[in-house]
Scaffold this active site. Sequence first.
Site, PDB file in Angstrom:
ATOM      1  N   LYS A 143      49.367  76.442 -33.313  1.00 49.42           N
ATOM      2  CA  LYS A 143      49.740  75.584 -32.184  1.00 49.42           C
ATOM      3  C   LYS A 143      50.662  74.461 -32.646  1.00 49.42           C
ATOM      4  O   LYS A 143      51.717  74.218 -32.054  1.00 49.42           O
ATOM      5  CB  LYS A 143      48.473  74.992 -31.537  1.00 49.42           C
ATOM      6  CG  LYS A 143      48.752  74.347 -30.209  1.00 49.42           C
ATOM      7  CD  LYS A 143      47.610  73.487 -29.738  1.00 49.42           C
ATOM      8  CE  LYS A 143      47.916  72.053 -30.075  1.00 49.42           C
ATOM      9  NZ  LYS A 143      46.895  71.101 -29.792  1.00 49.42           N
ATOM     10  N   ASP A 161      47.757  74.792 -25.595  1.00 47.02           N
ATOM     11  CA  ASP A 161      46.731  73.764 -25.793  1.00 47.02           C
ATOM     12  C   ASP A 161      45.668  73.926 -24.708  1.00 47.02           C
ATOM     13  O   ASP A 161      45.700  74.883 -23.923  1.00 47.02           O
ATOM     14  CB  ASP A 161      47.354  72.355 -25.783  1.00 47.02           C
ATOM     15  CG  ASP A 161      47.691  71.927 -24.369  1.00 47.02           C
ATOM     16  OD1 ASP A 161      47.826  72.803 -23.483  1.00 47.02           O
ATOM     17  OD2 ASP A 161      47.810  70.719 -24.130  1.00 47.02           O
TER      18      ASP A 161
END
Length: 251
Positions: A143, A161
């Site tokens: 991420k 997220d």
Amino acid sequence: MENGTIKKKAAPRRKAPARPKSLYSQDELKEIFRRFSIQRPEPKGELEHVNPFTLVVAVALSAQATDAGVNKATRALFKVADTPEKMLALGEEKVRDYIKTIGLYRNKAKNVIALGQMLVDRFGGEVPRTREELVMLPGVGRKTANVVLSMAFGEATLAVDTHIFRIANRLRLAPGKTPDEVEDRLIRIIPDEYLYHAHHWLILHGRYCCKARRPECEHCIIADLCKSPEKTCDVPAPLVELPPQLFGPTP
Ligand code: SF4
């Protein structure tokens, strides 16, 4: 048995589980992202940074913390340490002092120093530009790498997220059990021309409108397109599938 050898029985093939699909047609997807693009023509991430290095540090610090909380701590930190070399000179103890208002700060301070060390030792003090190299850095996962590739180097990536994960599943946009699954599906369904900003549009939509506890559907710019069962306003969603015979011949 054949020629004295035992023929192994082939393992029964397992049927792959059906992949849940997006409930939205290409036209609906285009319309959703067109509206996001009008609402926020130049969406920006809210993590403050001054260069790729401070961005990597800020994103790594933001795990399980709010952007506002991270900004509060990094404003002072980045004034004294905006390069890996300066961060190393500052040392773990002082880094810890600067970021002690952020959750898991002890571990994060350790990672920031280890990250600076690796950048100096292996990458000449520069933040690398590939995902494979970025995820080698301490405290940097897929991420964080995607956020850095997008915000620092202008690549069209999608870092899933908590907001994006929720929206993709809640709206049945790109349902998936893991962030990687959601990322993979979103990349495939988001129209190319909107992919670059999609990450920020979805995060901001989740943060300010399609909120976790109670989505603010009455203010939502895509309420008429949304097919979420959690929708709280009475703007009807389009029918999921309309048989073509319902429509007359197109002129
Ligand atoms: S209508 Fe409600 S549930 Fe659907 S996207 Fe908007 S805020 Fe989220």
